[in-house]
Write a protein that holds these residues in place. Structure first.
Motif, PDB file in Angstrom:
ATOM      1  N   ARG A   1       0.821  -1.214   0.000  1.00 62.90           N
ATOM      2  CA  ARG A   1       0.000   0.000   0.000  1.00 62.90           C
ATOM      3  C   ARG A   1       0.857   1.266   0.000  1.00 62.90           C
ATOM      4  O   ARG A   1       0.405   2.323   0.444  1.00 62.90           O
TER       5      ARG A   1
ATOM      6  N   ARG B   1       1.346  10.202  -0.647  1.00 63.36           N
ATOM      7  CA  ARG B   1       0.086  10.868  -0.328  1.00 63.36           C
ATOM      8  C   ARG B   1       0.208  12.374  -0.483  1.00 63.36           C
ATOM      9  O   ARG B   1       1.127  13.001   0.042  1.00 63.36           O
TER      10      ARG B   1
ATOM     11  N   ASP C   1      -7.686   0.704  -2.255  1.00 54.27           N
ATOM     12  CA  ASP C   1      -7.470   1.118  -3.647  1.00 54.27           C
ATOM     13  C   ASP C   1      -8.316   0.254  -4.567  1.00 54.27           C
ATOM     14  O   ASP C   1      -7.970  -0.891  -4.867  1.00 54.27           O
TER      15      ASP C   1
ATOM     16  N   THR D   1      -6.126   2.694   4.210  1.00 54.26           N
ATOM     17  CA  THR D   1      -6.056   2.884   2.756  1.00 54.26           C
ATOM     18  C   THR D   1      -6.689   1.710   2.005  1.00 54.26           C
ATOM     19  O   THR D   1      -6.417   0.545   2.309  1.00 54.26           O
TER      20      THR D   1
ATOM     21  N   GLU E   1      -9.511   6.476   1.534  1.00 61.65           N
ATOM     22  CA  GLU E   1      -9.212   6.253   2.945  1.00 61.65           C
ATOM     23  C   GLU E   1     -10.534   6.104   3.697  1.00 61.65           C
ATOM     24  O   GLU E   1     -11.436   6.940   3.536  1.00 61.65           O
TER      25      GLU E   1
END
Length: 766
Positions: free
Chosen positions: A293, A297, A562, A560, A550
């Motif tokens: 991950r 950011r 995705d 997190t 998030e």
């Protein structure tokens, strides 16, 4: 180059013919190294122009036309063509361009400024560069005197200075070294020609062997001087005291600052960024980070109106550095907390139209000169500060309009599924209004789809994982969107195209989670990028721009997710590896040249001290080992060989004695002279051989007590020899030597050898 003049036995050069011979008509005589001077000055002009073009800041017409025009003039100059413009015409051209200059600054150059941070200043700078190139070309086409050549050299250097303002990358460094080489060769040729003015000398003809040898010697001299200057300059650069990174540390005139990482981002904007392959930052980690991950950011967005994401945060917290220069953004975990991996990194951020500071994981501390004041000095770092808002977004109040370097330490929290499933579903009052917000006109099919997908999931964590998996597996990733999204692009993505890029996936997951009462937000940043094992850094490009999600879990903070499917990986090959070498040069250039300051000097001094200590200890150990091995071998050899073994020390003593009395050098000289005297006719006729034979004569006479005084000429010394056994042979030898060495006559080797033998066997005077 064509023959510039008919052969004349001797003539006196004057100042009027100096430059005229090099740039005017073929009827004038050529000065020494004419072709060398023309080539050097032409290449100096071309290098300066190419350096300006390589910055990438000039318009496409200037970028192509300027080098071609200079190259064409150099070609004509090489063939001895006269000047195309008179001085009067050149002056009128410059005056006409001065009248055009305001239009260039106000209109034409504005097309090349892009979204620069200061368009008027950048346009004025580009206009000045255009004027400099125009003046350089006009003067090049009208040059007829040595003064014009000197002025052209100064204009070329001004072009290099302008390029240094526009860029500070490694391409400039390479071109600057080439410019230095041609600059040295130009001034060497210019000085040689200046010394020839007023001197009486035979007129040189180009394409002669003597002229070619002179050109080769001058080229080697220029290369040696330029190399020495680069080495000496590098040593002075690294060891001369520095207390800031200097001017180049913050110089930036980027014409295209990438946007898309602000508090107001329209759906689809990140997708446009991903079509660009420009390098936006390099993150030096020293080794690959095995963390699935890992993301860089940037900014978290909270409010979605159906087409645009915004952030409602206005009261950001100001974070200032401590006494050690580090800005602490979060507390270190307690000893009772589960262990988390740490990550130390250094970010080299290129100029961007965003205030976001890009960091991985949960950042604990940062250190950098975000204000851009006085380079990267410790005092400037102490005076800087940053902001942190409630979404944990870090912002640079001084903007990222110039290249920024900062170091950091972050934690990479693991995904604890059991703990997340056990998390409470009671959310605080400051979470619900912000992170459960939905568009006022949300398509009713979206919440229905969310409930249908998660009907078998019991906890918020399971629902988040289910939606993430659904979007990854049931939809297609693409940057080429089809159809018109209409007023509701999210519904168009979910129910019609079922294909899109990261923004659509992340927005769809956030909206569906919020319809289920699970707080979430969209985050914009970058994927890890390509790891370069040469520099130990991640190369992050604009095409690595990414959006993810998030999700908030009480007691464990934000996690997190995705939902975007993985894009196909690019194939690696020779060009990829070559690009990694170029990237390694870039990061070394940024670290040890652009950002070089007093702190880097301390690190360099400490490394040199440690390495020199290690080298000296290693050399001492190696010598002692070889010494012991040599003694052991000699002892064993003497024992095995008996009496013969004692001959080795005797031979060694004789060898040292021969070195002491220069017997080996004398023997080597005699052998070399022996083979020269028995060589080909061309070797035996070389005037240099006469000098060696004359040196042999002086050594013979010195052994007889006849020493030549420092102020005596060869003929004066020969006249001073009054011995009847030596005087005739010495005087005849000196006469033959003078004719061969200074009169241009071939060296009569046979006669000189017989005279030497006669002098060697002559009886000594009593």
């Amino acid at each position: 180059m064509p023959n510039l003049a008919p052969e004349v036995p001797r003539r006196c050069y004057d100042k009027k013919s100096a430059m005229a011979a090099s740039v005017a008509t073929p009827s004038d005589p050529a000065l020494p190294a004419e072709r060398f001077f023309r080539t050097s000055l032409s290449l100096l002009m071309l290098t300066s122009t190419v350096t300006l073009v390589s910055t990438g800041k000039l318009d496409i017409i200037t970028s192509f036309a300027a080098p071609l025009i200079v190259l064409y003039k150099g070609f004509r100059w090489w063939h001895g063509r006269p000047a195309e413009l008179s001085h009067r015409a050149a002056t009128w051209c410059v005056l006409a361009y001065l009248a055009f200059f305001p239009a260039d600054v106000l209109f034409l150059s504005r097309f090349s400024v892009g979204n620069s941070t200061n368009p008027p200043l950048f346009a004025a700078l580009l206009g000045a560069v255009h004027f400099l190139i125009f003046v350089t070309v006009v003067r090049f086409y009208s040059a007829v005197t040595d003064r014009d050549a000197l002025f052209l050299s100064m204009l070329s250097f001004a072009g290099i200075l302008a390029a240094a303002v526009l860029t500070v990358d490694t391409t400039f460094l390479i071109l600057f070294f080439i410019f230095l080489l041609f600059g040295v060769s130009t001034f060497v040729g210019m000085e040689l020609r200046r010394g020839a003015v007023g001197a009486v000398s035979p007129v040189l003809h180009v394409h002669t062997e003597r002229d070619r040898r002179l050109n080769r010697a001058l080229s080697l001299s220029a290369l040696s001087v330029a190399t020495g200057s680069i080495i000496l300059g590098s040593v002075l650069f690294f060891f001369f005291p520095r207390f800031s990174a200097g001017y180049l540390g913050r110089a930036s005139f980027s014409t295209s600052l990438m946007s898309g990482f602000s508090e107001n981002v329209e759906l689809g904007q990140i997708g446009e960024i991903k079509k660009n392959s420009t390098v936006v930052m390099r993150v030096q980690t020293g080794k690959p980070i095995a963390y699935d991950r890992l993301r860089w950011r940037g900014i978290a967005l909270t409010t979605f109106d159906g087409r645009r994401w915004t952030s409602s945060e206005h009261n950001a917290q100001k974070l200032q550095p401590g006494d050690d220069g580090w800005i602490h953004t979060a507390e270190f975990p307690q000893k009772t907390d589960p262990p988390k991996r740490g990550m130390i990194y250094t970010v080299y951020l290129e100029p961007m139209a965003t205030d976001a500071i890009f960091v991985p994981g949960k950042v604990i501390s940062l250190k950098g000169n975000f204000s851009g004041e006085s380079g990267n000095s410790f005092g400037a770092i102490r005076r800087t500060y940053i902001f942190r808002d409630s979404t944990d977004t870090l912002l640079n109040p001084f903007h990222n309009y110039a290249a920024t370097r900062y170091a950091g330490f972050s934690l990479l929290p693991p995904l604890n599924a059991a703990k997340l499933r056990a998390a409470s579903t009671e959310y605080s009052s400051n979470i619900v209004p912000t992170y459960l917000q939905l568009p006022t006109e949300l398509d009713p099919r979206i919440p229905e789809l969310a409930r249908q997908i998660t009907k078998n999931a019991r906890t918020p964590f399971d629902k988040a994982v289910t939606i993430e998996s659904y979007l990854r597996n049931a939809f297609t990733y693409t940057l080429n969107l089809t159809g018109k999204p209409g007023d509701d692009p999210l519904a168009h993505f979910l129910f019609e195209t079922r294909a899109g890029h990261c923004e659509y996936f992340a927005s769809a997951m956030v909206v569906m989670l919020r319809t289920l009462g699970i707080p979430s937000r969209e985050v914009n940043g970058f994927l890890p990028g390509e790891y370069n094992d040469l520099g130990g850094d991640y190369i992050v490009r604009a095409s690595d721009a990414h959006s993810w999600v998030e999700v908030y879990f009480p007691g464990t903070d934000w996690q997190t997710f995705d939902p975007t499917p993985a894009a196909p990986e690019n194939e690696t090959g020779f060009l990829t590896r070559l690009g990694q070498y170029a990237d390694w040069m870039e990061i070394v250039w940024s670290e040890w040249v652009i950002g070089y300051d007093f702190a880097h000097q301390l690190v360099l001094a400490q490394n040199l001290q440690r390495d020199s200590r290690n080298w000296s200890e290693s050399a001492r150990d190696w010598f002692e080992r070889k010494q012991r091995a040599g003694k052991k071998w000699m002892n064993s050899w003497q024992i095995r060989r008996g009496v013969l073994g004692y001959l080795l020390p005797i031979a060694l003593v004789l060898f040292l004695a021969a070195l002491r009395f220069n017997l080996i050098a004398e023997l080597s000289r005699r052998v070399h002279l022996f083979f020269q005297l028995r060589g080909s006719n061309a070797v035996r006729s070389d005037p240099q051989l006469a000098s060696r034979l004359y040196a042999e004569l002086l050594r013979m006479l010195a052994r007889r007590g006849l020493m030549r005084g420092r102020s005596q000429t060869p003929f004066e010394f020969a006249a001073a020899v009054d011995s009847p056994n030596l005087a005739p042979a010495v005087r005849e030898f000196t006469q033959l030597y003078g004719q061969a060495r200074f009169g241009g006559a071939p060296c009569d080797t046979n006669r000189l050898r017989r005279l030497l033998d006669q002098i060697r066997t002559a009886p000594r005077a009593r």
